[in-house]
Scaffold this motif. Structure first.
Motif, PDB file in Angstrom:
ATOM      1  N   THR A  32       0.949  -1.124   0.115  1.00  0.00           N
ATOM      2  CA  THR A  32       0.064  -0.017   0.108  1.00  0.00           C
ATOM      3  C   THR A  32       1.007   1.331   0.080  1.00  0.00           C
ATOM      4  OG1 THR A  32      -0.168  -0.110   2.313  1.00  0.00           O
ATOM      5  CG2 THR A  32      -1.908  -1.255   1.247  1.00  0.00           C
ATOM      6  N   GLY A  33       2.200   1.062  -0.276  1.00  0.00           N
ATOM      7  CA  GLY A  33       3.116   2.207  -0.133  1.00  0.00           C
ATOM      8  C   GLY A  33       3.511   2.521  -1.521  1.00  0.00           C
ATOM      9  N   ILE A  34       2.650   2.808  -2.410  1.00  0.00           N
ATOM     10  CA  ILE A  34       3.230   3.329  -3.926  1.00  0.00           C
ATOM     11  C   ILE A  34       3.532   4.751  -3.461  1.00  0.00           C
ATOM     12  CG2 ILE A  34       2.495   4.051  -6.279  1.00  0.00           C
ATOM     13  CD1 ILE A  34       0.094   2.074  -5.862  1.00  0.00           C
ATOM     14  N   PRO A  35       4.704   5.218  -4.060  1.00  0.00           N
ATOM     15  CA  PRO A  35       5.977   4.381  -4.796  1.00  0.00           C
ATOM     16  C   PRO A  35       7.025   3.600  -4.201  1.00  0.00           C
ATOM     17  CG  PRO A  35       6.447   6.763  -5.172  1.00  0.00           C
ATOM     18  CD  PRO A  35       5.323   6.609  -4.060  1.00  0.00           C
ATOM     19  N   PHE A  36       6.832   3.690  -2.870  1.00  0.00           N
ATOM     20  CA  PHE A  36       7.919   2.987  -2.226  1.00  0.00           C
ATOM     21  C   PHE A  36       7.814   1.353  -2.360  1.00  0.00           C
ATOM     22  CE2 PHE A  36       7.437   7.194  -0.035  1.00  0.00           C
ATOM     23  CZ  PHE A  36       8.792   7.438   0.061  1.00  0.00           C
ATOM     24  N   THR A  37       6.614   1.008  -1.846  1.00  0.00           N
ATOM     25  CA  THR A  37       6.433  -0.539  -2.150  1.00  0.00           C
ATOM     26  C   THR A  37       5.020  -0.648  -2.656  1.00  0.00           C
ATOM     27  OG1 THR A  37       5.855  -0.689   0.304  1.00  0.00           O
ATOM     28  CG2 THR A  37       8.050  -1.284  -0.442  1.00  0.00           C
ATOM     29  N   PHE A  38       4.951  -1.540  -3.687  1.00  0.00           N
ATOM     30  CA  PHE A  38       3.705  -1.950  -4.282  1.00  0.00           C
ATOM     31  C   PHE A  38       3.698  -3.183  -5.128  1.00  0.00           C
ATOM     32  CE2 PHE A  38       5.634   0.911  -7.223  1.00  0.00           C
ATOM     33  CZ  PHE A  38       5.320   0.548  -8.463  1.00  0.00           C
ATOM     34  N   GLN A  45       4.147  -8.973  -8.848  1.00  0.00           N
ATOM     35  CA  GLN A  45       5.484  -9.033  -7.879  1.00  0.00           C
ATOM     36  C   GLN A  45       5.724  -7.760  -7.261  1.00  0.00           C
ATOM     37  OE1 GLN A  45       7.555 -11.926  -7.313  1.00  0.00           O
ATOM     38  NE2 GLN A  45       5.812 -12.873  -8.395  1.00  0.00           N
ATOM     39  N   PRO A  46       6.117  -7.703  -5.975  1.00  0.00           N
ATOM     40  CA  PRO A  46       6.584  -6.560  -5.134  1.00  0.00           C
ATOM     41  C   PRO A  46       7.361  -5.561  -6.075  1.00  0.00           C
ATOM     42  CG  PRO A  46       6.662  -8.392  -3.780  1.00  0.00           C
ATOM     43  CD  PRO A  46       6.601  -8.958  -5.202  1.00  0.00           C
ATOM     44  N   THR A  47       7.106  -4.287  -5.943  1.00  0.00           N
ATOM     45  CA  THR A  47       8.198  -3.461  -6.822  1.00  0.00           C
ATOM     46  C   THR A  47       8.205  -2.079  -5.954  1.00  0.00           C
ATOM     47  OG1 THR A  47       8.539  -2.552  -9.034  1.00  0.00           O
ATOM     48  CG2 THR A  47       6.395  -2.652  -8.533  1.00  0.00           C
ATOM     49  N   GLY A  48       8.737  -1.073  -6.671  1.00  0.00           N
ATOM     50  CA  GLY A  48       8.784   0.275  -5.915  1.00  0.00           C
ATOM     51  C   GLY A  48      10.293   0.449  -5.332  1.00  0.00           C
ATOM     52  N   ALA A  49      10.371   1.901  -5.015  1.00  0.00           N
ATOM     53  CA  ALA A  49      11.641   2.343  -4.771  1.00  0.00           C
ATOM     54  C   ALA A  49      12.570   1.489  -3.452  1.00  0.00           C
ATOM     55  CB  ALA A  49      11.600   3.957  -4.622  1.00  0.00           C
ATOM     56  N   MET A  50      11.670   1.287  -2.666  1.00  0.00           N
ATOM     57  CA  MET A  50      12.425   0.528  -1.719  1.00  0.00           C
ATOM     58  C   MET A  50      12.541  -0.934  -1.644  1.00  0.00           C
ATOM     59  SD  MET A  50      13.048   2.903   0.609  1.00  0.00           S
ATOM     60  CE  MET A  50      13.540   1.951   2.134  1.00  0.00           C
ATOM     61  N   VAL A  51      11.671  -1.585  -2.730  1.00  0.00           N
ATOM     62  CA  VAL A  51      11.998  -2.924  -3.214  1.00  0.00           C
ATOM     63  C   VAL A  51      13.183  -2.803  -4.066  1.00  0.00           C
ATOM     64  CG1 VAL A  51      11.233  -4.734  -4.864  1.00  0.00           C
ATOM     65  CG2 VAL A  51       9.567  -3.630  -3.395  1.00  0.00           C
ATOM     66  N   ASP A  52      13.357  -1.896  -4.993  1.00  0.00           N
ATOM     67  CA  ASP A  52      14.602  -1.931  -5.937  1.00  0.00           C
ATOM     68  C   ASP A  52      15.763  -1.653  -4.725  1.00  0.00           C
ATOM     69  OD1 ASP A  52      12.848  -2.294  -7.809  1.00  0.00           O
ATOM     70  OD2 ASP A  52      13.482  -0.096  -8.825  1.00  0.00           O
ATOM     71  N   LEU A  53      15.663  -0.621  -3.916  1.00  0.00           N
ATOM     72  CA  LEU A  53      16.981  -0.572  -3.092  1.00  0.00           C
ATOM     73  C   LEU A  53      17.325  -1.641  -2.246  1.00  0.00           C
ATOM     74  CD1 LEU A  53      18.662   1.405  -1.668  1.00  0.00           C
ATOM     75  CD2 LEU A  53      16.950   2.037   0.018  1.00  0.00           C
ATOM     76  N   ALA A  54      16.325  -2.543  -1.577  1.00  0.00           N
ATOM     77  CA  ALA A  54      16.703  -3.749  -0.810  1.00  0.00           C
ATOM     78  C   ALA A  54      17.413  -4.692  -1.765  1.00  0.00           C
ATOM     79  CB  ALA A  54      15.356  -4.249  -0.387  1.00  0.00           C
ATOM     80  N   GLN A  55      16.885  -4.967  -2.963  1.00  0.00           N
ATOM     81  CA  GLN A  55      17.475  -5.826  -4.102  1.00  0.00           C
ATOM     82  C   GLN A  55      18.883  -5.384  -4.274  1.00  0.00           C
ATOM     83  OE1 GLN A  55      15.761  -8.746  -5.771  1.00  0.00           O
ATOM     84  NE2 GLN A  55      17.981  -9.146  -5.951  1.00  0.00           N
ATOM     85  N   ALA A  56      19.131  -4.086  -4.485  1.00  0.00           N
ATOM     86  CA  ALA A  56      20.500  -3.514  -4.762  1.00  0.00           C
ATOM     87  C   ALA A  56      21.389  -3.899  -3.713  1.00  0.00           C
ATOM     88  CB  ALA A  56      20.545  -1.905  -5.061  1.00  0.00           C
ATOM     89  N   ILE A  57      20.810  -3.461  -2.219  1.00  0.00           N
ATOM     90  CA  ILE A  57      21.682  -3.933  -1.183  1.00  0.00           C
ATOM     91  C   ILE A  57      22.127  -5.431  -1.095  1.00  0.00           C
ATOM     92  CG2 ILE A  57      21.409  -4.211   1.417  1.00  0.00           C
ATOM     93  CD1 ILE A  57      19.663  -1.418   1.295  1.00  0.00           C
ATOM     94  N   LYS A 156     -10.028   7.853  12.971  1.00  0.00           N
ATOM     95  CA  LYS A 156     -10.225   6.485  12.529  1.00  0.00           C
ATOM     96  C   LYS A 156      -9.035   6.010  11.912  1.00  0.00           C
ATOM     97  CE  LYS A 156     -13.941   4.707  10.858  1.00  0.00           C
ATOM     98  NZ  LYS A 156     -15.457   4.425  10.071  1.00  0.00           N
ATOM     99  N   LEU A 157      -8.597   4.713  12.323  1.00  0.00           N
ATOM    100  CA  LEU A 157      -7.618   3.972  11.922  1.00  0.00           C
ATOM    101  C   LEU A 157      -7.784   2.877  10.723  1.00  0.00           C
ATOM    102  CD1 LEU A 157      -5.725   3.706  15.154  1.00  0.00           C
ATOM    103  CD2 LEU A 157      -5.422   5.417  13.674  1.00  0.00           C
ATOM    104  N   TYR A 158      -6.956   3.029   9.804  1.00  0.00           N
ATOM    105  CA  TYR A 158      -7.195   2.059   8.701  1.00  0.00           C
ATOM    106  C   TYR A 158      -5.867   1.464   8.429  1.00  0.00           C
ATOM    107  CZ  TYR A 158     -11.041   5.333   7.610  1.00  0.00           C
ATOM    108  OH  TYR A 158     -12.331   5.783   7.745  1.00  0.00           O
ATOM    109  N   ASP A 159      -5.941   0.376   7.604  1.00  0.00           N
ATOM    110  CA  ASP A 159      -4.930  -0.585   7.237  1.00  0.00           C
ATOM    111  C   ASP A 159      -4.226  -0.041   6.242  1.00  0.00           C
ATOM    112  OD1 ASP A 159      -5.232  -2.697   8.926  1.00  0.00           O
ATOM    113  OD2 ASP A 159      -6.923  -3.685   7.813  1.00  0.00           O
ATOM    114  N   SER A 160      -5.012   0.846   5.067  1.00  0.00           N
ATOM    115  CA  SER A 160      -4.291   1.409   3.991  1.00  0.00           C
ATOM    116  C   SER A 160      -4.690   2.862   3.635  1.00  0.00           C
ATOM    117  CB  SER A 160      -4.507   0.537   2.798  1.00  0.00           C
ATOM    118  OG  SER A 160      -5.913   0.597   2.329  1.00  0.00           O
ATOM    119  N   LEU A 161      -3.907   3.358   2.935  1.00  0.00           N
ATOM    120  CA  LEU A 161      -4.252   4.854   2.391  1.00  0.00           C
ATOM    121  C   LEU A 161      -5.413   4.731   1.646  1.00  0.00           C
ATOM    122  CD1 LEU A 161      -0.709   6.632   1.925  1.00  0.00           C
ATOM    123  CD2 LEU A 161      -2.569   7.347   3.464  1.00  0.00           C
TER     124      LEU A 161
END
Length: 246
Positions: A32-38, A45-57, A156-161
């Motif tokens: 639920t964190g586009i464009p960080f993770t989605f 498949q999971p993608t996004g900036a933080m996914v690419d970063l983890a893969q690069a690490i 009100k608290l929600y699971d996603s944006l």
């Protein structure tokens, strides 16, 4: 996990305690964190900036990465119970979270945004919403800060944006607060969400995004920090975020 870190002369010492771990980094992400993770709808498949970063690490460590899709509020429990090795999401490195996990050096910084229904053009600040019902994502620093203000009828608290946006659009709640780059990206890509960012809104604050590692795994944290330092120096870190408009 047997890791090799070519950039460090003391590689063997750094990764000694990882020798018995899995063959690849188990990385916790949220969809639920586009464009960080989605999730890429074409590949599922999971993608996004933080996914690419983890893969690069992982590549810097000469290992692989597997991704575990988890609700944002469940990421830290998954890390502390050993279900994952690293959290790579749009997560702030806060003092409260540092009580239970360790964070890498920061990789990105941003603040919160306020959004309302598409037909509402009022330039709200939070004080203007006193007595209203507003939404925030469970487990976020924004929810805690809003609660601390003590001026709203209900938070009100929600699971996603996306869930918050739906209720704002339908008039069930007056407004929502969340991650500015995530909301901006989703609204720009999907006008049908029926919400828009409030122009001129003053954020409650700005935070640093970092990867989280278990306090029981200091050698992994050192390895992650070393990989990030190398990517900052080479410009690769900036390239990863620029790819997603960040």
């Amino acid at each position: 996990m047997k890791l090799k870190i070519p950039m460090l002369a003391a590689a063997a010492a750094m990764v000694a305690s990882l020798a018995q771990a899995a063959d690849s980094l188990k990385v916790g992400v949220t969809t639920t964190g586009i464009p960080f993770t989605f999730v890429d709808t074409a590949t599922q498949q999971p993608t996004g900036a933080m996914v690419d970063l983890a893969q690069a690490i992982a590549e810097e460590m000469n290992t692989g990465a597997s991704f575990e899709i988890t609700q944002f509020s469940a990421l830290i429990p998954a890390l502390t119970t050993g279900k994952i090795d690293v959290i790579s999401a749009g997560m702030y490195a806060t003092d409260k979270r540092r009580e239970v996990v360790d964070f890498s050096t920061p990789v990105y910084s941003y603040g919160d945004a306020l959004f309302v229904a598409a037909g509402d053009d009022t330039a709200y600040q939070l004080d203007d919403l006193k007595g209203e019902v507003i939404g925030a994502q469970i487990g976020t620093t924004f929810a805690d800060k809003l609660q601390a203000l003590g001026i709203f009828k209900e938070i009100k608290l929600y699971d996603s944006l996306v869930d918050i946006m739906r209720d704002v659009k339908l008039g069930r709640i007056k407004a929502g607060v969340g991650d500015e780059p995530i909301i901006a990206y989703q609204v720009s890509q999907n006008p049908g969400l029926g919400v828009h960012l409030v122009e001129g809104y003053t954020p409650m604050g700005k935070g640093d995004v970092a990867l989280a590692v278990s306090k029981d795994n200091p050698d992994l944290l050192k390895a992650v920090d070393a990989a990030i330092a190398g990517m900052k120096a080479s410009g690769k870190l900036d390239e990863i975020f620029a790819k997603y408009g960040l």
